[in-house]
Design a protein around this motif. Sequence first.
Motif, PDB file in Angstrom:
ATOM      1  N   UNK A  92     -46.121  -0.500   7.826  1.00 48.78           N
ATOM      2  CA  UNK A  92     -45.785  -1.764   7.156  1.00 48.78           C
ATOM      3  C   UNK A  92     -44.842  -2.615   8.002  1.00 48.78           C
ATOM      4  N   UNK A  93     -43.954  -1.964   8.734  1.00 42.89           N
ATOM      5  CA  UNK A  93     -43.058  -2.721   9.628  1.00 42.89           C
ATOM      6  C   UNK A  93     -43.882  -3.384  10.730  1.00 42.89           C
ATOM      7  N   UNK A  94     -44.857  -2.661  11.265  1.00 38.91           N
ATOM      8  CA  UNK A  94     -45.725  -3.236  12.297  1.00 38.91           C
ATOM      9  C   UNK A  94     -46.529  -4.399  11.716  1.00 38.91           C
ATOM     10  N   UNK A  95     -46.951  -4.255  10.463  1.00 38.42           N
ATOM     11  CA  UNK A  95     -47.714  -5.333   9.825  1.00 38.42           C
ATOM     12  C   UNK A  95     -46.832  -6.568   9.629  1.00 38.42           C
ATOM     13  N   UNK A  96     -45.563  -6.348   9.260  1.00 36.47           N
ATOM     14  CA  UNK A  96     -44.645  -7.486   9.109  1.00 36.47           C
ATOM     15  C   UNK A  96     -44.523  -8.233  10.440  1.00 36.47           C
ATOM     16  N   UNK A  97     -44.428  -7.488  11.532  1.00 36.92           N
ATOM     17  CA  UNK A  97     -44.322  -8.133  12.856  1.00 36.92           C
ATOM     18  C   UNK A  97     -45.623  -8.854  13.201  1.00 36.92           C
ATOM     19  N   UNK A  98     -46.737  -8.268  12.797  1.00 36.83           N
ATOM     20  CA  UNK A  98     -48.062  -8.873  13.036  1.00 36.83           C
ATOM     21  C   UNK A  98     -48.162 -10.222  12.304  1.00 36.83           C
ATOM     22  N   UNK A  99     -47.687 -10.264  11.065  1.00 33.33           N
ATOM     23  CA  UNK A  99     -47.708 -11.523  10.301  1.00 33.33           C
ATOM     24  C   UNK A  99     -46.758 -12.534  10.949  1.00 33.33           C
ATOM     25  N   UNK A 100     -45.594 -12.053  11.356  1.00 31.12           N
ATOM     26  CA  UNK A 100     -44.606 -12.928  12.006  1.00 31.12           C
ATOM     27  C   UNK A 100     -45.210 -13.605  13.238  1.00 31.12           C
ATOM     28  N   UNK A 101     -45.901 -12.812  14.040  1.00 30.81           N
ATOM     29  CA  UNK A 101     -46.505 -13.357  15.260  1.00 30.81           C
ATOM     30  C   UNK A 101     -47.547 -14.425  14.919  1.00 30.81           C
ATOM     31  N   UNK A 102     -48.359 -14.131  13.899  1.00 32.44           N
ATOM     32  CA  UNK A 102     -49.387 -15.096  13.495  1.00 32.44           C
ATOM     33  C   UNK A 102     -48.731 -16.371  12.970  1.00 32.44           C
ATOM     34  N   UNK A 103     -47.624 -16.219  12.234  1.00 29.63           N
ATOM     35  CA  UNK A 103     -46.934 -17.394  11.673  1.00 29.63           C
ATOM     36  C   UNK A 103     -46.375 -18.260  12.793  1.00 29.63           C
ATOM     37  N   UNK A 104     -45.890 -17.636  13.867  1.00 34.45           N
ATOM     38  CA  UNK A 104     -45.331 -18.403  14.998  1.00 34.45           C
ATOM     39  C   UNK A 104     -46.419 -19.186  15.718  1.00 34.45           C
ATOM     40  N   UNK A 105     -47.624 -18.582  15.753  1.00 28.46           N
ATOM     41  CA  UNK A 105     -48.742 -19.248  16.456  1.00 28.46           C
ATOM     42  C   UNK A 105     -49.261 -20.451  15.662  1.00 28.46           C
ATOM     43  N   UNK A 106     -49.090 -20.366  14.328  1.00 29.78           N
ATOM     44  CA  UNK A 106     -49.719 -21.398  13.466  1.00 29.78           C
ATOM     45  C   UNK A 106     -49.024 -22.752  13.608  1.00 29.78           C
ATOM     46  N   UNK A 114     -63.381  -3.986   9.175  1.00 35.53           N
ATOM     47  CA  UNK A 114     -62.967  -4.736  10.375  1.00 35.53           C
ATOM     48  C   UNK A 114     -64.061  -5.703  10.825  1.00 35.53           C
ATOM     49  N   UNK A 115     -65.292  -5.221  10.760  1.00 36.17           N
ATOM     50  CA  UNK A 115     -66.415  -6.062  11.195  1.00 36.17           C
ATOM     51  C   UNK A 115     -66.493  -7.324  10.329  1.00 36.17           C
ATOM     52  N   UNK A 116     -66.317  -7.156   9.020  1.00 29.25           N
ATOM     53  CA  UNK A 116     -66.344  -8.334   8.137  1.00 29.25           C
ATOM     54  C   UNK A 116     -65.193  -9.272   8.462  1.00 29.25           C
ATOM     55  N   UNK A 117     -64.039  -8.696   8.747  1.00 29.92           N
ATOM     56  CA  UNK A 117     -62.856  -9.536   8.968  1.00 29.92           C
ATOM     57  C   UNK A 117     -62.983 -10.363  10.242  1.00 29.92           C
ATOM     58  N   UNK A 118     -63.700  -9.844  11.220  1.00 26.83           N
ATOM     59  CA  UNK A 118     -63.951 -10.636  12.433  1.00 26.83           C
ATOM     60  C   UNK A 118     -64.670 -11.920  12.042  1.00 26.83           C
ATOM     61  N   UNK A 119     -65.717 -11.779  11.249  1.00 24.20           N
ATOM     62  CA  UNK A 119     -66.509 -12.938  10.837  1.00 24.20           C
ATOM     63  C   UNK A 119     -65.684 -13.908   9.992  1.00 24.20           C
ATOM     64  N   UNK A 120     -64.781 -13.342   9.169  1.00 26.24           N
ATOM     65  CA  UNK A 120     -64.003 -14.171   8.240  1.00 26.24           C
ATOM     66  C   UNK A 120     -62.752 -14.768   8.882  1.00 26.24           C
ATOM     67  N   UNK A 121     -62.586 -14.547  10.182  1.00 28.81           N
ATOM     68  CA  UNK A 121     -61.434 -15.080  10.912  1.00 28.81           C
ATOM     69  C   UNK A 121     -60.112 -14.542  10.363  1.00 28.81           C
ATOM     70  N   UNK A 122     -60.126 -13.254  10.022  1.00 33.02           N
ATOM     71  CA  UNK A 122     -58.899 -12.555   9.619  1.00 33.02           C
ATOM     72  C   UNK A 122     -58.497 -11.645  10.777  1.00 33.02           C
ATOM     73  N   UNK A 123     -57.449 -12.004  11.509  1.00 33.53           N
ATOM     74  CA  UNK A 123     -57.033 -11.122  12.600  1.00 33.53           C
ATOM     75  C   UNK A 123     -56.460  -9.824  12.037  1.00 33.53           C
ATOM     76  N   UNK A 124     -57.212  -8.729  12.215  1.00 31.42           N
ATOM     77  CA  UNK A 124     -56.798  -7.438  11.644  1.00 31.42           C
ATOM     78  C   UNK A 124     -55.949  -6.679  12.664  1.00 31.42           C
TER      79      UNK A 124
END
Length: 188
Positions: free
Chosen positions: A174-188, A130-140
Amino acid sequence: MTTPYDVAVLVGSLRKGSISRTLANALIGLADPRLALRLVEIGDLPLYDPDLDVEGGPAPWARLRREIAPAAGLLFVTPEYNRSVPASLKNAIDVGSRPYGKAVWSGKPGAIISLSQGLLGGFGANHHLRQMLVFLDVPAMQQPEAYLSNAGQLFDAEGGFVSPGTRDFMAAYLAAFASWIERAAKRA
Ligand SMILES: Cc1cc2nc3c(=O)[nH]c(=O)nc-3n(C[C@H](O)[C@H](O)[C@H](O)COP(=O)(O)O)c2cc1C
């Protein structure tokens, strides 16, 4: 039906009998219909050395970057090594983070599943990652969290989940992750 989100799955263990890989394969069969999971191999990557990173660097580095680039999401499935992530996974992250300013990880929503044979479920690895992903701008994804303990008892000989409870938890994850990706896609 809309096209499922392409999710690159990185497994933090290189060994043949890896429980993490068994889990990753089980997840492919369990994934929410909004997701298409595909494994991206990291075992052949030479150790990252900036001196070699000219004109794409060694072929396996270019291959990793090429396979990560189109992904809509990143799923990490990893054991814990000495309270952190295995070196193979750290190396893959380093390779994908360069050349400077061109990290392939940037902006892609991620999720982390850690496991261990003991009781802590790879908590240390999970949070170092998680710490690495913060730096890499990957919303975990923050919730649900996935720390799988007693990993040696997760699967039967055919690679199926022993416990329906764990299988249901992973499906919900995995369903929660799909929703997480969906939310990020809407923001982009
Ligand atoms: C070098 C090494 C270090 C390890 N360190 C830890 C650790 O810090 N915490 C832990 O719970 N398990 C640790 N383990 C045990 C692994 O998490 C366990 O063997 C796990 O099943 C490996 O995942 P795999 O089956 O996907 O290869 C370690 C194993 C190795 C080989």
